[in-house]
Design a protein around this motif. Structure first.
Motif, PDB file in Angstrom:
ATOM      1  N   ASP A 175      22.682  -6.679 -49.996  1.00  0.00           N
ATOM      2  CA  ASP A 175      22.960  -5.948 -51.218  1.00  0.00           C
ATOM      3  C   ASP A 175      23.633  -6.929 -52.186  1.00  0.00           C
ATOM      4  O   ASP A 175      24.632  -7.556 -51.853  1.00  0.00           O
ATOM      5  CB  ASP A 175      23.904  -4.791 -50.876  1.00  0.00           C
ATOM      6  N   GLN A 176      23.058  -7.089 -53.371  1.00  0.00           N
ATOM      7  CA  GLN A 176      23.573  -8.084 -54.313  1.00  0.00           C
ATOM      8  C   GLN A 176      25.055  -7.849 -54.640  1.00  0.00           C
ATOM      9  O   GLN A 176      25.797  -8.780 -54.909  1.00  0.00           O
ATOM     10  CB  GLN A 176      22.714  -8.098 -55.586  1.00  0.00           C
ATOM     11  N   ASP A 177      25.473  -6.581 -54.573  1.00  0.00           N
ATOM     12  CA  ASP A 177      26.889  -6.261 -54.828  1.00  0.00           C
ATOM     13  C   ASP A 177      27.801  -6.828 -53.758  1.00  0.00           C
ATOM     14  O   ASP A 177      29.014  -6.909 -53.947  1.00  0.00           O
ATOM     15  CB  ASP A 177      27.108  -4.734 -54.824  1.00  0.00           C
ATOM     16  N   GLN A 178      27.219  -7.154 -52.619  1.00  0.00           N
ATOM     17  CA  GLN A 178      28.036  -7.589 -51.481  1.00  0.00           C
ATOM     18  C   GLN A 178      28.072  -9.111 -51.344  1.00  0.00           C
ATOM     19  O   GLN A 178      28.446  -9.637 -50.306  1.00  0.00           O
ATOM     20  CB  GLN A 178      27.508  -6.955 -50.181  1.00  0.00           C
ATOM     21  N   VAL A 179      27.640  -9.790 -52.398  1.00  0.00           N
ATOM     22  CA  VAL A 179      27.676 -11.247 -52.393  1.00  0.00           C
ATOM     23  C   VAL A 179      28.728 -11.709 -53.397  1.00  0.00           C
ATOM     24  O   VAL A 179      28.669 -11.352 -54.571  1.00  0.00           O
ATOM     25  CB  VAL A 179      26.309 -11.849 -52.802  1.00  0.00           C
ATOM     26  N   SER A 180      29.714 -12.466 -52.935  1.00  0.00           N
ATOM     27  CA  SER A 180      30.661 -13.038 -53.895  1.00  0.00           C
ATOM     28  C   SER A 180      30.516 -14.556 -53.871  1.00  0.00           C
ATOM     29  O   SER A 180      30.328 -15.168 -52.824  1.00  0.00           O
ATOM     30  CB  SER A 180      32.087 -12.595 -53.606  1.00  0.00           C
ATOM     31  N   VAL A 181      30.545 -15.129 -55.054  1.00  0.00           N
ATOM     32  CA  VAL A 181      30.256 -16.554 -55.214  1.00  0.00           C
ATOM     33  C   VAL A 181      31.451 -17.238 -55.863  1.00  0.00           C
ATOM     34  O   VAL A 181      32.051 -16.714 -56.801  1.00  0.00           O
ATOM     35  CB  VAL A 181      29.020 -16.753 -56.121  1.00  0.00           C
ATOM     36  N   ASN A 182      31.799 -18.388 -55.351  1.00  0.00           N
ATOM     37  CA  ASN A 182      32.879 -19.167 -55.938  1.00  0.00           C
ATOM     38  C   ASN A 182      32.441 -20.630 -56.004  1.00  0.00           C
ATOM     39  O   ASN A 182      31.981 -21.187 -55.020  1.00  0.00           O
ATOM     40  CB  ASN A 182      34.139 -19.018 -55.069  1.00  0.00           C
ATOM     41  N   LEU A 183      32.540 -21.205 -57.173  1.00  0.00           N
ATOM     42  CA  LEU A 183      32.170 -22.615 -57.344  1.00  0.00           C
ATOM     43  C   LEU A 183      33.393 -23.347 -57.880  1.00  0.00           C
ATOM     44  O   LEU A 183      33.960 -22.971 -58.894  1.00  0.00           O
ATOM     45  CB  LEU A 183      31.001 -22.715 -58.328  1.00  0.00           C
ATOM     46  N   GLU A 184      33.799 -24.365 -57.138  1.00  0.00           N
ATOM     47  CA  GLU A 184      35.039 -25.046 -57.451  1.00  0.00           C
ATOM     48  C   GLU A 184      34.750 -26.540 -57.564  1.00  0.00           C
ATOM     49  O   GLU A 184      33.939 -27.071 -56.800  1.00  0.00           O
ATOM     50  CB  GLU A 184      36.003 -24.809 -56.276  1.00  0.00           C
ATOM     51  N   ARG A 185      35.406 -27.210 -58.496  1.00  0.00           N
ATOM     52  CA  ARG A 185      35.232 -28.655 -58.597  1.00  0.00           C
ATOM     53  C   ARG A 185      36.590 -29.308 -58.680  1.00  0.00           C
ATOM     54  O   ARG A 185      37.477 -28.827 -59.362  1.00  0.00           O
ATOM     55  CB  ARG A 185      34.438 -29.023 -59.855  1.00  0.00           C
ATOM     56  N   GLU A 186      36.719 -30.410 -57.980  1.00  0.00           N
ATOM     57  CA  GLU A 186      37.972 -31.148 -58.075  1.00  0.00           C
ATOM     58  C   GLU A 186      37.654 -32.593 -57.757  1.00  0.00           C
ATOM     59  O   GLU A 186      37.210 -32.902 -56.654  1.00  0.00           O
ATOM     60  CB  GLU A 186      38.995 -30.570 -57.097  1.00  0.00           C
ATOM     61  N   GLY A 187      37.848 -33.458 -58.751  1.00  0.00           N
ATOM     62  CA  GLY A 187      37.552 -34.870 -58.531  1.00  0.00           C
ATOM     63  C   GLY A 187      36.098 -35.058 -58.169  1.00  0.00           C
ATOM     64  O   GLY A 187      35.210 -34.562 -58.852  1.00  0.00           O
ATOM     65  N   ASP A 188      35.859 -35.729 -57.060  1.00  0.00           N
ATOM     66  CA  ASP A 188      34.495 -36.007 -56.642  1.00  0.00           C
ATOM     67  C   ASP A 188      33.900 -34.896 -55.786  1.00  0.00           C
ATOM     68  O   ASP A 188      32.774 -35.009 -55.315  1.00  0.00           O
ATOM     69  CB  ASP A 188      34.454 -37.310 -55.833  1.00  0.00           C
ATOM     70  N   TYR A 189      34.687 -33.839 -55.553  1.00  0.00           N
ATOM     71  CA  TYR A 189      34.215 -32.762 -54.690  1.00  0.00           C
ATOM     72  C   TYR A 189      33.739 -31.563 -55.493  1.00  0.00           C
ATOM     73  O   TYR A 189      34.401 -31.132 -56.439  1.00  0.00           O
ATOM     74  CB  TYR A 189      35.335 -32.270 -53.772  1.00  0.00           C
ATOM     75  N   GLY A 190      32.593 -31.028 -55.082  1.00  0.00           N
ATOM     76  CA  GLY A 190      32.162 -29.730 -55.570  1.00  0.00           C
ATOM     77  C   GLY A 190      31.997 -28.831 -54.361  1.00  0.00           C
ATOM     78  O   GLY A 190      31.439 -29.253 -53.344  1.00  0.00           O
ATOM     79  N   VAL A 191      32.510 -27.623 -54.443  1.00  0.00           N
ATOM     80  CA  VAL A 191      32.403 -26.702 -53.315  1.00  0.00           C
ATOM     81  C   VAL A 191      31.810 -25.389 -53.796  1.00  0.00           C
ATOM     82  O   VAL A 191      32.329 -24.762 -54.714  1.00  0.00           O
ATOM     83  CB  VAL A 191      33.776 -26.440 -52.650  1.00  0.00           C
TER      84      VAL A 191
END
Lengths: 90, 90
Positions: free
Chosen positions: A58-74
């Motif tokens: 269910d699309q409502d049940q997907v949470s997304v987090n995109l974080e960047r710090e220095g050379d890292y992307g998560v």
């Protein structure tokens, strides 16, 4: 500490949450040059599509987090899976 | 501690490794019933295929680890990306 211990520790801090089946996908991109392509934002939808081959999401049940710090992307996707009917034991 | 700090800490313990571009995918499946389907082994190849749309991946440079403990299954893919040619700055 292995990643499994880490994940379990973070989960237990959140003990108020109901017992639900969960799937978490964490993609870490370590770039050594700032001009290397950043495709994490594009991956997000494709990863959900791959999972969707195996379980209804269910699309409502997907949470997304995109974080960047220095050379890292998560990129972190947290998916609460729908309750499945009990399958008969073989 | 957030997952980014955790990953950075594990990386710094491994400081002998050369500076390479890396991608790590960790899929954690928390099952509340033992008879729920386990599709982590099947996901492995599909996830690599998704990444391959964006970067060339040498199959030798993919390491896979699948771990199970109690209700947790963890699929970990570590990919060392090939050196890219420097792109001209716009």
């Amino acid at each position: 500490m292995g990643i499994l211990d880490f994940l379990r520790a973070s989960r237990s801090q959140n003990s108020a949450s109901a017992a639900k089946e969960r799937l978490q996908i964490v993609v870490t991109h370590e770039r050594i040059r700032r001009n290397a392509p950043d495709y994490l934002p594009m991956l997000q939808r494709e990863l959900v599509e791959v999972i969707r081959k195996y379980v209804d999401i269910d699309q409502d049940q997907v949470s997304v987090n995109l974080e960047r710090e220095g050379d890292y992307g998560v990129l972190e996707l947290n998916i609460v899976l729908p309750d499945l009917p009990d399958r008969p034991q073989a």
